[in-house]
Write a protein that holds these residues in place. Structure first.
Motif, PDB file in Angstrom:
ATOM      1  N   LEU A 145      50.095   7.290 -39.048  1.00 18.58           N
ATOM      2  CA  LEU A 145      49.457   6.073 -39.519  1.00 18.58           C
ATOM      3  C   LEU A 145      48.455   5.593 -38.460  1.00 18.58           C
ATOM      4  CD1 LEU A 145      52.655   4.379 -41.033  1.00 18.58           C
ATOM      5  CD2 LEU A 145      50.730   5.384 -42.287  1.00 18.58           C
ATOM      6  N   PRO A 146      47.649   4.552 -38.753  1.00 16.55           N
ATOM      7  CA  PRO A 146      46.536   4.212 -37.857  1.00 16.55           C
ATOM      8  C   PRO A 146      46.890   3.968 -36.391  1.00 16.55           C
ATOM      9  CG  PRO A 146      46.251   3.110 -39.950  1.00 16.55           C
ATOM     10  CD  PRO A 146      47.580   3.780 -40.006  1.00 16.55           C
ATOM     11  N   ILE A 162      56.038   2.078 -40.960  1.00 12.60           N
ATOM     12  CA  ILE A 162      56.180   2.955 -39.806  1.00 12.60           C
ATOM     13  C   ILE A 162      56.430   4.372 -40.304  1.00 12.60           C
ATOM     14  CG2 ILE A 162      56.980   1.219 -38.154  1.00 12.60           C
ATOM     15  CD1 ILE A 162      59.838   2.203 -38.725  1.00 12.60           C
ATOM     16  N   ARG A 163      56.096   5.331 -39.462  1.00 11.36           N
ATOM     17  CA  ARG A 163      56.272   6.743 -39.812  1.00 11.36           C
ATOM     18  C   ARG A 163      56.897   7.467 -38.625  1.00 11.36           C
ATOM     19  NH1 ARG A 163      51.245   9.252 -42.572  1.00 11.36           N
ATOM     20  NH2 ARG A 163      52.125   7.917 -44.212  1.00 11.36           N
ATOM     21  N   PHE A 164      57.922   8.255 -38.908  1.00  5.23           N
ATOM     22  CA  PHE A 164      58.654   9.018 -37.899  1.00  5.23           C
ATOM     23  C   PHE A 164      58.469  10.493 -38.231  1.00  5.23           C
ATOM     24  CE2 PHE A 164      63.043  10.484 -36.412  1.00  5.23           C
ATOM     25  CZ  PHE A 164      62.728  10.437 -35.060  1.00  5.23           C
ATOM     26  N   GLU A 165      57.784  11.245 -37.345  1.00  4.23           N
ATOM     27  CA  GLU A 165      57.512  12.661 -37.580  1.00  4.23           C
ATOM     28  C   GLU A 165      58.009  13.476 -36.389  1.00  4.23           C
ATOM     29  OE1 GLU A 165      53.443  13.430 -39.658  1.00  4.23           O
ATOM     30  OE2 GLU A 165      53.129  11.736 -38.298  1.00  4.23           O
ATOM     31  N   LEU A 166      58.535  14.657 -36.667  1.00  4.54           N
ATOM     32  CA  LEU A 166      58.998  15.526 -35.589  1.00  4.54           C
ATOM     33  C   LEU A 166      59.042  16.967 -36.040  1.00  4.54           C
ATOM     34  CD1 LEU A 166      62.847  15.512 -35.326  1.00  4.54           C
ATOM     35  CD2 LEU A 166      61.721  13.853 -36.801  1.00  4.54           C
ATOM     36  N   TYR A 167      59.100  17.853 -35.054  1.00  5.75           N
ATOM     37  CA  TYR A 167      59.364  19.268 -35.262  1.00  5.75           C
ATOM     38  C   TYR A 167      60.687  19.597 -34.585  1.00  5.75           C
ATOM     39  CZ  TYR A 167      54.762  20.110 -37.221  1.00  5.75           C
ATOM     40  OH  TYR A 167      53.662  20.101 -38.049  1.00  5.75           O
ATOM     41  N   PHE A 168      61.618  20.177 -35.342  1.00 12.13           N
ATOM     42  CA  PHE A 168      62.960  20.400 -34.828  1.00 12.13           C
ATOM     43  C   PHE A 168      63.479  21.771 -35.247  1.00 12.13           C
ATOM     44  CE2 PHE A 168      63.871  19.122 -39.137  1.00 12.13           C
ATOM     45  CZ  PHE A 168      65.068  19.769 -39.466  1.00 12.13           C
ATOM     46  N   ASP A 183      59.148   7.869 -43.827  1.00 10.34           N
ATOM     47  CA  ASP A 183      58.345   6.644 -43.899  1.00 10.34           C
ATOM     48  C   ASP A 183      59.227   5.473 -44.291  1.00 10.34           C
ATOM     49  OD1 ASP A 183      56.253   8.333 -43.417  1.00 10.34           O
ATOM     50  OD2 ASP A 183      55.048   7.722 -45.141  1.00 10.34           O
ATOM     51  N   PHE A 184      59.035   4.343 -43.601  1.00  7.26           N
ATOM     52  CA  PHE A 184      59.858   3.157 -43.838  1.00  7.26           C
ATOM     53  C   PHE A 184      58.984   1.929 -43.666  1.00  7.26           C
ATOM     54  CE2 PHE A 184      63.160   0.002 -43.088  1.00  7.26           C
ATOM     55  CZ  PHE A 184      64.198   0.434 -43.901  1.00  7.26           C
ATOM     56  N   ASP A 185      59.241   0.898 -44.496  1.00  8.66           N
ATOM     57  CA  ASP A 185      58.476  -0.345 -44.421  1.00  8.66           C
ATOM     58  C   ASP A 185      59.348  -1.440 -43.815  1.00  8.66           C
ATOM     59  OD1 ASP A 185      56.239  -2.099 -44.916  1.00  8.66           O
ATOM     60  OD2 ASP A 185      57.419  -2.944 -46.559  1.00  8.66           O
ATOM     61  N   LEU A 186      58.940  -1.976 -42.683  1.00  8.26           N
ATOM     62  CA  LEU A 186      59.713  -3.006 -41.995  1.00  8.26           C
ATOM     63  C   LEU A 186      59.643  -4.356 -42.697  1.00  8.26           C
ATOM     64  CD1 LEU A 186      58.717  -2.209 -38.292  1.00  8.26           C
ATOM     65  CD2 LEU A 186      60.853  -1.614 -39.461  1.00  8.26           C
ATOM     66  N   ASP A 246      60.918  19.665 -30.524  1.00 14.02           N
ATOM     67  CA  ASP A 246      59.729  20.030 -29.758  1.00 14.02           C
ATOM     68  C   ASP A 246      58.861  18.819 -29.443  1.00 14.02           C
ATOM     69  OD1 ASP A 246      57.566  22.132 -28.876  1.00 14.02           O
ATOM     70  OD2 ASP A 246      56.561  20.734 -30.251  1.00 14.02           O
ATOM     71  N   SER A 247      58.612  17.986 -30.456  1.00 12.79           N
ATOM     72  CA  SER A 247      57.702  16.850 -30.280  1.00 12.79           C
ATOM     73  C   SER A 247      57.918  15.852 -31.387  1.00 12.79           C
ATOM     74  CB  SER A 247      56.233  17.307 -30.255  1.00 12.79           C
ATOM     75  OG  SER A 247      55.944  18.146 -31.375  1.00 12.79           O
ATOM     76  N   ILE A 248      57.573  14.593 -31.099  1.00 13.03           N
ATOM     77  CA  ILE A 248      57.794  13.482 -32.025  1.00 13.03           C
ATOM     78  C   ILE A 248      56.564  12.581 -31.997  1.00 13.03           C
ATOM     79  CG2 ILE A 248      59.204  11.441 -32.531  1.00 13.03           C
ATOM     80  CD1 ILE A 248      61.527  12.840 -31.088  1.00 13.03           C
ATOM     81  N   CYS A 249      56.163  12.104 -33.157  1.00 19.05           N
ATOM     82  CA  CYS A 249      55.103  11.102 -33.266  1.00 19.05           C
ATOM     83  C   CYS A 249      55.627   9.929 -34.089  1.00 19.05           C
ATOM     84  CB  CYS A 249      53.866  11.700 -33.925  1.00 19.05           C
ATOM     85  SG  CYS A 249      52.444  10.566 -33.972  1.00 19.05           S
ATOM     86  N   ILE A 250      55.599   8.750 -33.502  1.00 20.46           N
ATOM     87  CA  ILE A 250      55.995   7.514 -34.182  1.00 20.46           C
ATOM     88  C   ILE A 250      54.744   6.661 -34.334  1.00 20.46           C
ATOM     89  CG2 ILE A 250      57.434   5.447 -34.086  1.00 20.46           C
ATOM     90  CD1 ILE A 250      59.351   7.033 -32.264  1.00 20.46           C
ATOM     91  N   SER A 251      54.417   6.295 -35.565  1.00 18.93           N
ATOM     92  CA  SER A 251      53.183   5.559 -35.818  1.00 18.93           C
ATOM     93  C   SER A 251      53.422   4.416 -36.782  1.00 18.93           C
ATOM     94  CB  SER A 251      52.103   6.502 -36.361  1.00 18.93           C
ATOM     95  OG  SER A 251      52.535   7.129 -37.561  1.00 18.93           O
ATOM     96  N   GLY A 252      52.468   3.484 -36.823  1.00 16.95           N
ATOM     97  CA  GLY A 252      52.568   2.320 -37.692  1.00 16.95           C
ATOM     98  C   GLY A 252      51.222   1.936 -38.270  1.00 16.95           C
ATOM     99  N   ASP A 253      51.261   1.046 -39.229  1.00 16.56           N
ATOM    100  CA  ASP A 253      50.020   0.593 -39.887  1.00 16.56           C
ATOM    101  C   ASP A 253      49.823  -0.887 -39.566  1.00 16.56           C
ATOM    102  OD1 ASP A 253      47.771   0.501 -41.369  1.00 16.56           O
ATOM    103  OD2 ASP A 253      48.733   0.588 -43.321  1.00 16.56           O
ATOM    104  N   TYR A 254      49.648  -1.193 -38.289  1.00 22.26           N
ATOM    105  CA  TYR A 254      49.366  -2.565 -37.846  1.00 22.26           C
ATOM    106  C   TYR A 254      48.723  -2.530 -36.478  1.00 22.26           C
ATOM    107  CZ  TYR A 254      53.847  -2.078 -35.332  1.00 22.26           C
ATOM    108  OH  TYR A 254      54.868  -1.636 -34.545  1.00 22.26           O
TER     109      TYR A 254
END
Length: 287
Positions: free
Chosen positions: A18-19, A106-112, A222-225, A279-287
């Motif tokens: 997300l942005p 928010i978005r939680f992405e990973l490679y596992f 993906d989850f909306d707070l 391996d890696s994680i990206c946590i992103s949000g739209d705010y």
């Protein structure tokens, strides 16, 4: 321009953030804030609930093994390793602790990938019971709201039977007082009871043919707070229906305002350690 910059970066172009990127965890740079999930205690460590007492620290690993030395991460030498004890039903959990500054998507992405400890010259594909993740969230101190805990796990095998399906939880265990000062309580929300099958959640993941080979798997949640609801679970090429999904919901608790925690966990089904590698994680949000 933003999309072009993301795609030009080999580390980030594998994700669809997300942005605003809240954190990017490349474990070739260290633990990146992921630590042991320690249970609540007061005055005495023995007051910790047994579920938490079994946890140990996450490690950095080259995915070492006997036949080729080490596997390494997806594009570096290291991955985060979450290892259970060698006892049927043993679990281990790693946590990263944030707070949020605005309630939004928010978005939680990973490679596992996951494997049992390769102690025998056989595949051992039924040794790992499950791997999964959860979020631990709470409203701001001026809001009327709840503590909300979405849980999802990939149930690989139970009692020697290959199940390979996604499950979720709506209920936690009973809260217990910790210590004598009436200040601390605890609950073990990863207890084996209460898991529900996600409709259409059967999935066969790439496991490979010998006990030391691994293949990396993509995961997105993906989850909306604002509404405290989940909107998307994707694993590799599969997007799952979350219309029946819900989270553990309990009254808001003191001291946890604006909490935005992420957890990863592994569980073994036999007297052999289970390993969850990330391996890696990206946590992103739209705010």
């Amino acid at each position: 321009m933003r999309l072009a910059l993301l795609r030009a970066d080999p580390s980030l172009s594998r994700f669809d953030p997300l942005p605003r990127i809240l954190s990017y965890d490349d474990f070739s740079r260290g633990h990146c804030g992921w630590s042991q999930l320690i249970g609540n205690y007061e005055n005495d460590l023995d007051s910790m609930l047994p579920g938490y007492a079994q946890h140990s620290s996450a490690m950095l690993s080259t995915l070492g093994h006997w036949d080729a030395g080490s596997h390494g991460g997806m594009d570096s030498s290291y991955a985060l390793k979450i290892a259970t004890r060698a006892r049927p039903g043993a679990q281990n959990v790693a946590i990263k602790r944030h707070t949020f500054r605005k309630r939004g998507p928010i978005r939680f992405e990973l490679y596992f990938t996951f494997k049992p400890e390769a102690k025998e010259l056989k595949l051992s594909e039924l040794d790992v019971r499950s791997v999964g993740f959860l979020l631990d969230l709470q409203c701001g101190d001026k809001d009327e709201g709840e503590r909300v805990m979405p849980h999802l796990r990939f149930l690989n095998a139970v009692d020697g039977k290959h199940l390979q399906k996604w499950q979720y939880k709506r209920e936690t265990t009973t809260f217990s007082s910790v210590g004598n000062d009436d200040k601390t309580v605890s609950h073990y929300h990863l207890a084996p009871e209460g898991w529900l099958d996600l409709p259409g959640g059967d999935q066969r993941l790439c496991y490979n043919e010998i006990p030391t080979k691994v293949n990396w798997t993509y995961l997105r949640f993906d989850f909306d707070l604002e509404s405290m609801t989940a909107s998307r679970l994707q694993c590799n090429d599969r997007i799952f229906d979350l219309s029946d999904f819900d989270s553990i919901r309990i009254p808001a608790m003191k001291n946890l305002w604006c909490m935005l925690n992420f957890c990863l966990f592994a569980e073994t089904d036999v007297a052999n350690r289970a390993f969850l590698y990330v391996d890696s994680i990206c946590i992103s949000g739209d705010y």
